[in-house]
Design a protein around this motif. Sequence first.
Motif: not given
Length: 185
Positions: A3, A6, A69, A71
């Motif tokens: 997070t 991001w 990251d 994700e």
Amino acid sequence: MDTALWVVGRGTGVAAVVLLTLTVLLGIVTRGGRPLPGLPRFGVQLVHRDVALASTVFVVVHVVTLLLDTEAELRLLDALVPFAGAYRWFWLGLGTLSVDLLVVLVVTGMLRRVIGPRVFRAVHWAAYAMWPIAMAHAIGTGTDGTSAWFLVIAGVCAAAVLGAVAWRCTAGVTAFRPTPREVLR
């Protein structure tokens, strides 16, 4: 941790767009040969270089944080080869293309004395292509690319650059012709 990466990736992307816009604006003003109020022409050139360096740092942090990251699923190949990515390949490819152009601009800027002023200026015209490509990438790929607040920022950036280009193209603005000594700086 993802997070945080991001958020940093998104924030540095937005900051990079604003700083790249300021870099283009200062480049247009510098080439126009007019000083800014309270800042002589050489001062504008120095600020232009410093803002360009800052924007480059933000772009590097943007790319690196999104590479780290998990994700984002960005691969090194996606960051180096335009249009090789699977996710929003076109918009991501525009970002990669603009990074590639930025690398060329940085390298020629560092080699300015070696390559000469004509080659430097010719390659530096790539900045006029890099900026709208980066802006399109931000709108097309960015998480916040279609958010109202980001579209306002993008609109202000676009209006500023278009206004500067219009100003630069007016008959009253002549191109600055540097002396040989100024070229070597």
